[in-house]
Design an enzyme around this catalytic site. Structure first.
Site, short mmCIF file in Angstrom:
data_model
loop_
_atom_site.label_atom_id
_atom_site.label_comp_id
_atom_site.label_asym_id
_atom_site.label_seq_id
_atom_site.Cartn_x
_atom_site.Cartn_y
_atom_site.Cartn_z
N GLU A 312 -89.20 -17.78 -33.17
CA GLU A 312 -88.99 -17.95 -31.73
C GLU A 312 -88.76 -19.42 -31.38
OE1 GLU A 312 -91.35 -16.96 -27.55
OE2 GLU A 312 -92.48 -17.44 -29.36
N LYS A 406 -79.17 -22.41 -57.12
CA LYS A 406 -80.32 -21.82 -57.81
C LYS A 406 -80.09 -20.36 -58.17
CE LYS A 406 -83.51 -25.08 -55.70
NZ LYS A 406 -82.41 -25.92 -55.18
N VAL A 444 -79.21 -30.06 -49.77
CA VAL A 444 -78.64 -30.82 -48.67
C VAL A 444 -79.65 -31.86 -48.20
CG1 VAL A 444 -76.99 -29.11 -47.86
CG2 VAL A 444 -79.33 -28.97 -47.07
#
Length: 604
Positions: A312, A406, A444
């Site tokens: 949320e 991976k 990243v």
């Protein structure tokens, strides 16, 4: 003309026009103007001044401030003066408003441009000297690395600052060494930074190398840091061109600045075709990759951007950011789990997306290896096939799966679950309709849970900086670069491909740790390194291709396609779906099942 400053500037220019006109006559006659021409000079001011006064407004001479006079203002002055010169010549030659010597028609615009431009730049020089001159606090001396256009812009800004002042520049270009830039000497090469810094007694350097390759920036920063200097950097070259440079933007250099890669070249026309005016859905929209995909997609003005997110808070945060940055963008916010088939079907029926980018996933290797193993498999594999099959039923045009290096020869549950997701997309593609595209890349910079934020936090606490193994290496790219290449692959994909991103050269994690310690102004004596051993499921190195895989080139230099001999029968597919159905499984059963459905998975 209610502004007193504008009125004063206008009156100044009228006086300048009159003086230049009379001075042109005086120069023409060696300051002994005959009575006839003296009368003509005075009388002609009655039409010369209104003419030039009108042109001054037409060419916008009073929209800027004299304090910030620039080459742009000089261009406006020259345009107004040259236009006035032409009109004056027409009036004299064709209307007979004279007698006025031709030499006056040539001298007048030259003198007028000199007076108007000179007075503006003289005022700016006086103002800046008064505000930023030697009488003011000069701040701390700095050495500038680089002597190009960026350095010139930086020096101009530093001259206005009370925080810093430049004393010299250092550059690798032999043609610049020994020259001067804005009065400051240029030394070289960059290897001489310690000697130059000692000569001038500086403790800080600013890298003015926004257009340099990451290797050059890293070398410059390492040389300075090794000399005990604090290394700072300036904004990107795009910010410089856009005029957003200011001293307040100068900051300490971060590792991301040194690991940055060359800008991605995008097929904007193709991406407009894929995204503009269409409904686009991003799952995991609040995560590192998902949120950046939303930012990049929003630039292409989709008719509606649909955000699907289980958290949320993450959903709220990205929605608020998009509202602020793209106020005209229409967004749909859906809280939901991609494993919930009914909820997914409800969302797709309501929104009817044309393109889906599936970034929702569990990705933290150690956390997903034991107690959370089944949740990783169900989210990454079952969630993918649930969304994929719903997309196919809803008639979605393209479905782009965000995968990971991976997944290649996986040795952990997370990687195996992503490899399973790749296989599920491939077998779903076989049914036709929606085109399924997979994009596989490595780590990243700055993503949630990545190593660099962890190192930064450890340094802020005084260490130690923990590295699992001295030989561990990883591929890195920036989040924006990864998102841009995902979009590019989504456009290029025809269905069934696994795109592999060019990750560049792998980087040793221990070298990253040492660089971050030095760039933070410490040594390994201050912040020690500590090796903790490989974590559960962790490999020393990552791979972008599985054993037996090769790649094919694409029109984009940073994208290749993995050639696969992978297949899954209808029976195996159904068995896999049945295996994914239970909500609870023991870890040992999970890993055994993964070995069955992902043959290349090896438990470590």
């Amino acid at each position: 003309m209610t502004n007193p400053r504008t009125l004063a500037a206008f009156l100044h220019d009228l006086v300048a026009a009159a003086l230049a006109w009379m001075l042109a006559f005086w120069l023409r006659f060696n300051f002994d103007v005959p009575a006839e021409f003296a009368h003509s000079a005075t009388y002609s001011l009655l039409w010369v001044l209104p003419l030039f006064g009108s042109l001054f407004f037409v060419f916008g001479l009073y929209r800027g401030l004299w304090r910030f006079a620039s080459l742009s203002d000089l261009q406006h002055i020259l345009s107004a003066v040259l236009t006035g010169a032409v009109l004056t010549m027409v009036a004299v030659v064709f209307l007979g408003l004279g007698p006025i010597p031709r030499s006056v028609l040539v001298l007048h615009p030259l003198l007028l441009a000199l007076v108007m431009g000179g007075s503006r730049f003289a005022y700016r020089s006086w103002k800046e000297h008064r505000l930023y001159g030697p009488a003011k606090m000069r701040g701390q001396p700095v050495l500038v690395l680089g002597a190009g256009e960026a350095a010139d812009s930086l020096l101009r800004e530093l001259n206005r600052s009370g925080l810093w002042y430049a004393v010299a520049l250092v550059d690798d270009n032999p043609a610049k060494v020994g020259r001067r830039l804005r009065g400051l000497p240029v030394f070289g090469p960059l290897a001489n930074v310690p000697e130059v810094a000692e000569k001038y007694g500086v403790k800080h350097v600013v890298m003015a190398l926004p257009g340099a390759k990451s290797g050059e920036r890293r070398r410059a920063a390492e040389l300075a840091a090794a000399a005990g200097l604090t290394v700072m950097t300036m904004p990107s070259y795009d910010d410089l061109l856009a005029g957003r440079l200011s001293v307040s933007n100068i900051r300490r250099v971060e590792l991301e600045d040194l690991l940055g890669r060359d800008a991605v070249s995008l097929d904007d026309a193709g991406l407009h075709e894929l995204l503009t005016g269409r409904v686009v859905l991003v799952s995991g929209a609040g995560g590192s990759i998902g949120s950046e995909l939303c930012r990049q997609i929003a630039r292409f003005e989709p008719s509606r951007l649909v955000l699907l997110e289980a958290s949320e808070f993450a959903l709220y945060r990205i929605d608020e950011e998009l509202k602020q940055s793209f106020p005209k963008l229409e967004c749909g916010c859906w809280a939901g789990d991609v494993r919930d088939a009914e909820r997914v079907a409800e969302i797709l029926a309501a929104e009817q997306p044309a393109v889906i980018f599936h970034a929702a996933a569990y990705k933290h290797v150690p956390l997903m290896e034991h107690a959370n193993a089944w949740q990783a498999v169900r989210t990454n594999a079952l969630g993918t096939v649930t969304l994929a099959r719903a997309a196919q039923r809803a008639g979605v045009d393209k479905f782009v799966l965000i995968s990971t290096d991976k997944a290649v020869n996986p040795t952990n549950v997370m990687g195996a679950s992503k490899r399973l997701a790749e296989r599920l997309c491939r077998v779903t593609q076989a049914a036709g309709g929606t085109r399924f595209i997979t994009v596989r890349f490595g780590n990243v910079l700055g993503s949630n849970g990545s190593v660099i934020p962890k190192f930064r936090e450890q340094i802020s606490r005084g260490g130690p900086v923990t590295v699992t193994h001295p030989d561990i290496v990883r591929y890195f790219m920036t989040i924006p670069e990864a998102a841009q290449l995902v979009l590019q692959a989504g456009w290029m994909g025809l269905g069934g491909e696994i795109f592999v991103l060019d990750m560049g050269e792998p980087v040793k994690i221990v070298d990253l740790a040492r660089d971050m310690i030095r760039l933070s102004g410490f040594s390994e004596d201050d912040i020690p390194l500590e090796f903790t051993g490989l974590r559960p499921g962790e490999k020393l190195y990552e791979e972008l291709l599985a054993d037996g895989e090769a790649t094919l080139p694409t029109p984009h230099p940073k994208l290749r396609i993995a050639k696969q001999a992978d297949s899954m029968s209808d029976l195996e597919f159904q068995e896999l779906l049945d295996w994914l159905a239970p909500s609870v499984r023991e870890v040992a059963v999970v890993k055994t099942g993964l070995q069955r459905f992902v043959p290349e998975y090896v438990m470590n």
